[in-house]
Scaffold this motif. Structure first.
Motif, PDB file in Angstrom:
ATOM      1  N   GLU A  43       0.968  -1.119   0.202  1.00 33.82           N
ATOM      2  CA  GLU A  43      -0.067   0.019   0.044  1.00 33.82           C
ATOM      3  C   GLU A  43       0.845   1.247  -0.152  1.00 33.82           C
ATOM      4  OE1 GLU A  43      -3.927  -1.831   2.203  1.00 33.82           O
ATOM      5  OE2 GLU A  43      -2.672  -0.525   3.191  1.00 33.82           O
ATOM      6  N   GLY A  44       1.808   1.117   0.786  1.00 31.50           N
ATOM      7  CA  GLY A  44       2.954   2.270   0.834  1.00 31.50           C
ATOM      8  C   GLY A  44       3.726   2.500  -0.477  1.00 31.50           C
ATOM      9  N   LEU A  45       3.766   1.538  -1.366  1.00 34.64           N
ATOM     10  CA  LEU A  45       4.326   1.737  -2.680  1.00 34.64           C
ATOM     11  C   LEU A  45       3.039   2.016  -3.744  1.00 34.64           C
ATOM     12  CD1 LEU A  45       6.844  -1.222  -2.674  1.00 34.64           C
ATOM     13  CD2 LEU A  45       7.178   1.481  -2.002  1.00 34.64           C
ATOM     14  N   GLY A  46       2.317   2.271  -3.314  1.00 34.74           N
ATOM     15  CA  GLY A  46       0.936   2.672  -4.176  1.00 34.74           C
ATOM     16  C   GLY A  46       0.034   1.709  -4.738  1.00 34.74           C
ATOM     17  N   CYS A  47      -0.003   0.438  -3.937  1.00 40.92           N
ATOM     18  CA  CYS A  47      -1.036  -0.452  -4.418  1.00 40.92           C
ATOM     19  C   CYS A  47      -2.136  -0.395  -3.767  1.00 40.92           C
ATOM     20  CB  CYS A  47      -0.420  -2.022  -3.964  1.00 40.92           C
ATOM     21  SG  CYS A  47       1.093  -2.305  -5.151  1.00 40.92           S
ATOM     22  N   ARG A  48      -3.330  -0.711  -4.564  1.00 41.90           N
ATOM     23  CA  ARG A  48      -4.827  -1.176  -3.778  1.00 41.90           C
ATOM     24  C   ARG A  48      -4.499  -2.556  -3.630  1.00 41.90           C
ATOM     25  NH1 ARG A  48      -9.361  -3.146  -6.413  1.00 41.90           N
ATOM     26  NH2 ARG A  48     -11.202  -3.246  -5.073  1.00 41.90           N
ATOM     27  N   VAL A  49      -4.474  -3.147  -2.287  1.00 44.18           N
ATOM     28  CA  VAL A  49      -4.356  -4.598  -2.102  1.00 44.18           C
ATOM     29  C   VAL A  49      -5.660  -5.272  -1.798  1.00 44.18           C
ATOM     30  CG1 VAL A  49      -3.035  -6.112  -0.423  1.00 44.18           C
ATOM     31  CG2 VAL A  49      -1.941  -3.780  -1.031  1.00 44.18           C
ATOM     32  N   ALA A 200      19.299 -13.177  -2.313  1.00 46.16           N
ATOM     33  CA  ALA A 200      18.900 -11.692  -2.308  1.00 46.16           C
ATOM     34  C   ALA A 200      18.488 -11.207  -3.680  1.00 46.16           C
ATOM     35  CB  ALA A 200      20.044 -10.857  -1.904  1.00 46.16           C
ATOM     36  N   ALA A 201      18.269 -12.023  -4.682  1.00 48.47           N
ATOM     37  CA  ALA A 201      18.213 -11.422  -6.079  1.00 48.47           C
ATOM     38  C   ALA A 201      16.599 -11.340  -6.295  1.00 48.47           C
ATOM     39  CB  ALA A 201      18.633 -12.461  -7.305  1.00 48.47           C
ATOM     40  N   ASN A 202      15.832 -11.470  -5.351  1.00 48.08           N
ATOM     41  CA  ASN A 202      14.370 -11.462  -5.447  1.00 48.08           C
ATOM     42  C   ASN A 202      14.081 -10.110  -4.933  1.00 48.08           C
ATOM     43  OD1 ASN A 202      11.112 -12.012  -4.449  1.00 48.08           O
ATOM     44  ND2 ASN A 202      11.799 -13.290  -6.245  1.00 48.08           N
ATOM     45  N   VAL A 203      13.712  -9.233  -5.890  1.00 54.19           N
ATOM     46  CA  VAL A 203      13.293  -7.807  -5.361  1.00 54.19           C
ATOM     47  C   VAL A 203      12.050  -7.679  -6.132  1.00 54.19           C
ATOM     48  CG1 VAL A 203      13.731  -5.541  -5.819  1.00 54.19           C
ATOM     49  CG2 VAL A 203      15.515  -7.080  -4.976  1.00 54.19           C
ATOM     50  N   LEU A 210      11.095  -0.119  -5.420  1.00 52.57           N
ATOM     51  CA  LEU A 210      11.658  -1.477  -5.033  1.00 52.57           C
ATOM     52  C   LEU A 210      11.453  -1.948  -3.635  1.00 52.57           C
ATOM     53  CD1 LEU A 210      15.065  -1.145  -6.757  1.00 52.57           C
ATOM     54  CD2 LEU A 210      13.085  -2.210  -7.848  1.00 52.57           C
ATOM     55  N   LEU A 211      11.073  -3.234  -3.408  1.00 50.71           N
ATOM     56  CA  LEU A 211      10.720  -3.724  -2.031  1.00 50.71           C
ATOM     57  C   LEU A 211      11.697  -5.114  -2.094  1.00 50.71           C
ATOM     58  CD1 LEU A 211       9.170  -3.785   0.726  1.00 50.71           C
ATOM     59  CD2 LEU A 211       7.365  -5.231  -0.542  1.00 50.71           C
ATOM     60  N   MET A 212      12.499  -5.304  -0.749  1.00 52.96           N
ATOM     61  CA  MET A 212      13.062  -6.384  -0.686  1.00 52.96           C
ATOM     62  C   MET A 212      13.306  -7.003   0.609  1.00 52.96           C
ATOM     63  SD  MET A 212      17.305  -5.069  -0.889  1.00 52.96           S
ATOM     64  CE  MET A 212      17.634  -6.763  -1.074  1.00 52.96           C
ATOM     65  N   PRO A 213      13.712  -8.156   0.975  1.00 54.68           N
ATOM     66  CA  PRO A 213      13.693  -8.523   2.475  1.00 54.68           C
ATOM     67  C   PRO A 213      14.469  -7.745   3.256  1.00 54.68           C
ATOM     68  CG  PRO A 213      13.571 -10.510   0.672  1.00 54.68           C
ATOM     69  CD  PRO A 213      13.524  -9.177   0.044  1.00 54.68           C
ATOM     70  N   ILE A 224      21.589   0.738  -3.226  1.00 53.41           N
ATOM     71  CA  ILE A 224      21.532   2.198  -2.847  1.00 53.41           C
ATOM     72  C   ILE A 224      22.673   2.901  -3.440  1.00 53.41           C
ATOM     73  CG2 ILE A 224      21.750   3.723  -0.996  1.00 53.41           C
ATOM     74  CD1 ILE A 224      20.155   1.795   0.523  1.00 53.41           C
ATOM     75  N   ALA A 225      23.881   2.218  -3.608  1.00 50.29           N
ATOM     76  CA  ALA A 225      25.017   2.663  -4.076  1.00 50.29           C
ATOM     77  C   ALA A 225      24.879   3.007  -5.553  1.00 50.29           C
ATOM     78  CB  ALA A 225      26.378   1.816  -3.839  1.00 50.29           C
ATOM     79  N   ALA A 226      24.086   2.006  -6.318  1.00 51.68           N
ATOM     80  CA  ALA A 226      23.889   2.279  -7.731  1.00 51.68           C
ATOM     81  C   ALA A 226      22.711   3.491  -7.862  1.00 51.68           C
ATOM     82  CB  ALA A 226      23.314   0.850  -8.235  1.00 51.68           C
ATOM     83  N   GLY A 227      22.327   4.007  -7.001  1.00 52.37           N
ATOM     84  CA  GLY A 227      21.071   5.027  -7.034  1.00 52.37           C
ATOM     85  C   GLY A 227      19.743   4.562  -6.818  1.00 52.37           C
ATOM     86  N   PHE A 228      19.568   3.359  -6.402  1.00 55.63           N
ATOM     87  CA  PHE A 228      17.939   2.734  -6.160  1.00 55.63           C
ATOM     88  C   PHE A 228      17.570   3.041  -4.861  1.00 55.63           C
ATOM     89  CE2 PHE A 228      19.753   0.241  -9.653  1.00 55.63           C
ATOM     90  CZ  PHE A 228      18.685   0.505 -10.733  1.00 55.63           C
ATOM     91  N   HIS A 229      16.038   3.399  -4.825  1.00 58.93           N
ATOM     92  CA  HIS A 229      15.328   3.646  -3.428  1.00 58.93           C
ATOM     93  C   HIS A 229      15.087   2.172  -3.091  1.00 58.93           C
ATOM     94  CE1 HIS A 229      16.050   8.021  -2.906  1.00 58.93           C
ATOM     95  NE2 HIS A 229      15.845   7.790  -4.237  1.00 58.93           N
ATOM     96  N   VAL A 230      15.212   1.547  -2.104  1.00 61.10           N
ATOM     97  CA  VAL A 230      14.828   0.306  -1.654  1.00 61.10           C
ATOM     98  C   VAL A 230      14.182   0.262  -0.319  1.00 61.10           C
ATOM     99  CG1 VAL A 230      15.296  -2.123  -2.001  1.00 61.10           C
ATOM    100  CG2 VAL A 230      16.852  -0.515  -3.118  1.00 61.10           C
ATOM    101  N   ALA A 231      12.792  -0.119  -0.394  1.00 58.64           N
ATOM    102  CA  ALA A 231      12.280  -0.351   0.681  1.00 58.64           C
ATOM    103  C   ALA A 231      12.142  -1.807   1.271  1.00 58.64           C
ATOM    104  CB  ALA A 231      10.693  -0.138   0.639  1.00 58.64           C
ATOM    105  N   THR A 232      12.305  -2.166   2.572  1.00 58.68           N
ATOM    106  CA  THR A 232      12.520  -3.546   2.949  1.00 58.68           C
ATOM    107  C   THR A 232      11.368  -4.004   3.647  1.00 58.68           C
ATOM    108  OG1 THR A 232      13.673  -2.664   5.137  1.00 58.68           O
ATOM    109  CG2 THR A 232      14.938  -3.203   3.263  1.00 58.68           C
ATOM    110  N   VAL A 233      11.229  -5.203   4.065  1.00 64.94           N
ATOM    111  CA  VAL A 233      10.095  -5.828   4.819  1.00 64.94           C
ATOM    112  C   VAL A 233      10.634  -7.220   5.213  1.00 64.94           C
ATOM    113  CG1 VAL A 233       9.008  -6.855   2.846  1.00 64.94           C
ATOM    114  CG2 VAL A 233       7.690  -6.446   4.855  1.00 64.94           C
ATOM    115  N   ASP A 234      10.335  -7.376   6.653  1.00 64.86           N
ATOM    116  CA  ASP A 234      11.001  -8.784   7.322  1.00 64.86           C
ATOM    117  C   ASP A 234      10.021  -9.723   6.821  1.00 64.86           C
ATOM    118  OD1 ASP A 234      11.534 -10.567   8.670  1.00 64.86           O
ATOM    119  OD2 ASP A 234      11.456  -9.649  10.819  1.00 64.86           O
TER     120      ASP A 234
END
Ligand code: CIR
Length: 256
Positions: A43-49, A200-203, A210-213, A224-234
């Motif tokens: 939802e935070g990334l703009g989805c209707r879930v 770790a390749a599953n994003v 982008l969302l990753m574990p 991040i070093a390559a310029g991407f914004h990445v949210a995480t979730v446990d």
């Protein structure tokens, strides 16, 4: 607007299929709360879930990605490679029917959505223990008239193609070189996972987000070093069931 179809964690998750991950006890209550946080992240990334109810007799049914491939024009219902998972298709089909015309793979085809990586108008499909040549051939035949090419990709040592490679941006991929040959994706900028984080390749990419574990900080730092914004979730309990972030949703454009 994006729509994400999800299914709540089955109380039987502990009886899930496992291929490359050793079985260890799963705390289902914790998995339920992690999945709740995952849905909030979407939802935070703009989805209707959309949350389909838990299926007590289908241990792996939280992993909705495997039972359908949703494109702009149509959705294809798969025939999952694990026989124990075939009953999962019907419930997701009912939900998808509101959004897309439905096509379906038929026996003897087998194919898991986790093996399908769409890059532009090409669907790369992992030649895995779950997805057979008949499945890839049927998918190709169903989608040719919609302008998609379908290309098989050898993988080794992992469950699905998207365990080994996912898309970060139109021109960029995150890839685990031990499991898939980077030469398969000539023309793309490739970032490799940190060697200490083989899974770790599953994003999950949603638009430009982008969302990753949370468990892969080194690979996240590379992104991040390559310029991407990445949210995480446990998603640690879902990872014990050999799942990650793409597998828990079917994300597509449309439907307010
Ligand atoms: C299975 O083996 O089918 C499940 N335990 C995990 C499926 C994960 N799916 C995915 O990554 N697309």
């Amino acid at each position: 607007m994006w729509t994400a179809i999800t299914r709540e964690v089955s109380p039987a998750l502990g009886d899930c299929e496992l291929s490359y991950v050793p079985r260890e006890p799963i705390d289902v209550a914790r998995a339920v709360s992690q999945h709740h946080a995952y849905r909030r992240a979407l939802e935070g990334l703009g989805c209707r879930v959309l949350s389909l109810p838990a299926e007590p007799t289908q241990p792996d049914s939280v992993f909705v990605e495997d039972v359908a491939i949703v494109l702009d024009e149509v959705a294809v219902l798969t025939r999952p490679g694990a026989a124990s998972r075939r009953a999962e298709v019907a419930g997701v089909a009912v939900a998808l029917n509101h959004y897309r015309p439905l096509l379906a793979l038929e026996a003897p085809a087998t194919l898991d959505g986790g093996d399908v990586l769409r890059l532009g108008r090409t669907l790369f499909v992992g030649q895995s223990a779950r997805s057979n040549a008949e499945g890839i051939g049927q998918l190709r035949a169903l989608l040719a008239s919609h302008g998609y090419a379908v290309q098989g990709v050898p993988i080794h040592g992992c469950l699905h193609l998207k365990s080994a490679v996912t898309q970060l941006a139109d021109d960029s991929l995150l890839l685990q070189p031990a499991w898939v040959d980077r030469e398969q994706f000539a023309g793309f900028r490739i970032i490799e996972v940190d060697p200490a984080e083989p899974h770790a390749a599953n994003v999950l990419r949603i638009g430009n987000a982008l969302l990753m574990p949370a468990s892969f900080p080194r690979t996240r730092q590379r992104l991040i070093a390559a310029g991407f914004h990445v949210a995480t979730v446990d998603v640690s309990e879902l990872q014990k069931a050999e799942g990650a972030v793409t597998c828990c949703s079917l994300v597509f454009r449309g439907a307010e």
